[in-house]
Design an enzyme around this catalytic site. Structure first.
Site, PDB file in Angstrom:
ATOM      1  N   HIS A 177      46.472   5.173  53.847  1.00 20.64           N
ATOM      2  CA  HIS A 177      45.894   4.994  52.659  1.00 20.64           C
ATOM      3  C   HIS A 177      44.389   5.893  53.096  1.00 20.64           C
ATOM      4  CE1 HIS A 177      48.994   1.959  51.777  1.00 20.64           C
ATOM      5  NE2 HIS A 177      48.736   2.518  50.692  1.00 20.64           N
ATOM      6  N   ARG A 209      55.257  -0.481  54.840  1.00 20.28           N
ATOM      7  CA  ARG A 209      56.887  -1.258  55.186  1.00 20.28           C
ATOM      8  C   ARG A 209      57.007  -1.194  56.426  1.00 20.28           C
ATOM      9  NH1 ARG A 209      58.700   0.840  49.562  1.00 20.28           N
ATOM     10  NH2 ARG A 209      58.926  -1.097  48.553  1.00 20.28           N
ATOM     11  N   GLN A 221      58.316  -1.132  39.390  1.00 22.57           N
ATOM     12  CA  GLN A 221      58.473  -0.380  40.143  1.00 22.57           C
ATOM     13  C   GLN A 221      59.686  -0.247  40.980  1.00 22.57           C
ATOM     14  OE1 GLN A 221      54.677   1.509  41.349  1.00 22.57           O
ATOM     15  NE2 GLN A 221      55.377   1.389  43.163  1.00 22.57           N
ATOM     16  N   GLU A 268      51.449  12.613  50.492  1.00 24.57           N
ATOM     17  CA  GLU A 268      52.812  13.503  50.483  1.00 24.57           C
ATOM     18  C   GLU A 268      53.862  12.790  51.390  1.00 24.57           C
ATOM     19  OE1 GLU A 268      51.649  17.010  52.220  1.00 24.57           O
ATOM     20  OE2 GLU A 268      50.582  17.547  50.287  1.00 24.57           O
ATOM     21  N   LYS A 269      53.805  11.845  51.685  1.00 26.16           N
ATOM     22  CA  LYS A 269      55.080  10.360  52.200  1.00 26.16           C
ATOM     23  C   LYS A 269      55.601  10.849  51.439  1.00 26.16           C
ATOM     24  CE  LYS A 269      55.366   6.465  53.026  1.00 26.16           C
ATOM     25  NZ  LYS A 269      56.954   5.806  52.719  1.00 26.16           N
TER      26      LYS A 269
HETATM   27  O1  PAF Z   1      52.264   5.152  46.295  1.00 24.86           O
HETATM   28  C1  PAF Z   1      52.222   3.281  45.529  1.00 24.86           C
HETATM   29  O2  PAF Z   1      51.366   3.001  46.654  1.00 24.86           O
HETATM   30  C2  PAF Z   1      52.599   3.026  44.444  1.00 24.86           C
HETATM   31  O3  PAF Z   1      53.475   3.426  44.152  1.00 24.86           O
HETATM   32  C3  PAF Z   1      51.259   3.190  43.624  1.00 24.86           C
HETATM   33  C4  PAF Z   1      51.200   4.811  43.296  1.00 24.86           C
HETATM   34  C5  PAF Z   1      49.940   2.855  43.726  1.00 24.86           C
HETATM   35  C6  PAF Z   1      52.291   3.054  41.720  1.00 24.86           C
HETATM   36  O4  PAF Z   1      52.770   2.234  41.646  1.00 24.86           O
END
Ligand code: PAF
Length: 292
Positions: free
Chosen positions: A39, A189, A63, A150-151
Site C-alpha cells: 500500500h 490477508r 464487496q 497490480e496484485k
Molecule cells: O483493493 C482494495 O483494497 C479495495 O478493493 C478497494 C480498491 C480499496 C475498494 O474497496
C-alpha cells in the site's frame, strides 16, 4: 505533524478544492486499511505523480460475500494513519458506512464480462461492490490520478474499464506488485497465515512463474496450467479456485501459443484461513506475434 483525517465527503471536497485553487494536482490511493509496504508503494507512486496525496480507508461491506471475512478484516486506523503520515500522505479520508451508503442508497455499478471471470466466478457480487465503491471514491475526491496495485490485476482492469465507460476523468494508474523476498505477493490477508502456511504460501507465485515461463517456451497452455495447479496442491494448499492464462486487458482466455497480445497467468488458492491471489506476465518471445 500528524496526518489530518476527514470523515465526510464535504470535508474531503473542501480540501481538494482548496488545493486546486492553489494550482496543485491531487493523487488518490484507495485502501481498506491494514496497510503493508505494498500500500505504501501506492502512496509513493501517487506522490511522485501529484502534488498532494489523499489516501482513503474504508472497509467496503458491499464487496464482501456472506461467508467472507468482513467482520474479521483487520482494522487499525491509528497505525495506518501513522504509516501514511511517514510516507508523506497529505490527507486521510476515512468515512463511516453511513456516510458512504445512506439507508436509501440504491445505485449499483456493474462492469459486465470482466467481472464474471477469474475471482468474479468464485466471489459472487465482489466486483460489483468494488466498482460501486471505487466509482464513489473517484467522484468524491475528483483527483487527477488514482493508484491501484497490480496484485489485484482483475480489479485494476475493471476499474480502468469503468472509468473509461463512465467518462470519469481521473487517470487510473497501476502500481507494480510488491513481494516478500521469497516471492509472496504482499497482502493484508497474509496475516491470517500460520508459520507453517507462510512457508508454503510462496509456492503459488512459483507455480505461476513456472507456467508463464513454460508458455513462453512454447508449451501447450492447458498443460502448463494443469501442472501449475498440481504444483500448488502438492505444496499443501487446500483448494485451487483457478490457475488460468488470460489477455492482460480483455481478460479473454489464452489457449493458443504464442498468445495473441500480452498475456498473464493468474491464480487463486486457499491456504488455511487465507485465500491468496497472484498474477505474473507471460514473457514475450521472438515467436510472439507482438514481437518486433
Ligand atoms: O483493493 C482494495 O483494497 C479495495 O478493493 C478497494 C480498491 C480499496 C475498494 O474497496
Amino acid at each position: 505533524m500528524s496526518l489530518p483525517i476527514v470523515r465526510t465527503v464535504a470535508e474531503l471536497r473542501a480540501q481538494v478544492s482548496a488545493w486546486r485553487r492553489d494550482g496543485l494536482t491531487v493523487g488518490l490511493t484507495p485502501t481498506m486499511g491494514a496497510l503493508h509496504p505494498g500500500h505504501l508503494s501506492l502512496v509513493r507512486l501517487a506522490k511522485a505523480r501529484a502534488d498532494k496525496v489523499v489516501a482513503t480507508l474504508f472497509v467496503n461491506p458491499t464487496q464482501f460475500g456472506e461467508n467472507e471475512d468482513l467482520d474479521a478484516y483487520p482494522r487499525d486506523e491509528g497505525q495506518d494513519a501513522e504509516l501514511l503520515s511517514k510516507e508523506g500522505c497529505d490527507l486521510l479520508f476515512a468515512p463511516s458506512v453511513g456516510e458512504m451508503y445512506p439507508p436509501d442508497f440504491s445505485t449499483s455499478v456493474r462492469v459486465s464480462g470482466l467481472s464474471d471471470v477469474l475471482c468474479g466466478a468464485h466471489r459472487e457480487g465482489h466486483f460489483d461492490g468494488v466498482a460501486q465503491v471505487v466509482a464513489k471514491l473517484l467522484n468524491q475526491a475528483q483527483a487527477d490520478i488514482a493508484v491501484f496495485g497490480e496484485k489485484d490485476w482483475q480489479q485494476l482492469a475493471i476499474i480502468r474499464r469503468m472509468a473509461r465507460d463512465l467518462d470519469i476523468p481521473t487517470k487510473i494508474v497501476g502500481a507494480p506488485i510488491i513481494r516478500e523476498d521469497d516471492g509472496l505477493a504482499m497482502s493484508s490477508r497474509n496475516r491470517y497465515l500460520s508459520p507453517e502456511e507462510r512457508a508454503i504460501a510462496p509456492e503459488l507465485n512459483r507455480a505461476l512463474r513456472t507456467a508463464a515461463d513454460r508458455i513462453a517456451s512454447g508449451a501447450l497452455v492447458a498443460e502448463a496450467l494443469a501442472q501449475a495447479e498440481r504444483h500448488v496442491l502438492d505444496a499443501g494448499f487446500e483448494r485451487v479456485d483457478y490457475v488460468d492464462a488470460r489477455h492482460a486487458e480483455t481478460l479473454d482466455v489464452v489457449r493458443q501459443n504464442p498468445p495473441a497480445g500480452p498475456g498473464r497467468v493468474f491464480g487463486a488458492a486457499v491456504l488455511g484461513k487465507a485465500r491468496l491471489i497472484d498474477n505474473v506476465p507471460i514473457p514475450e518471445t521472438q515467436a510472439s506475434p507482438e514481437a518486433p
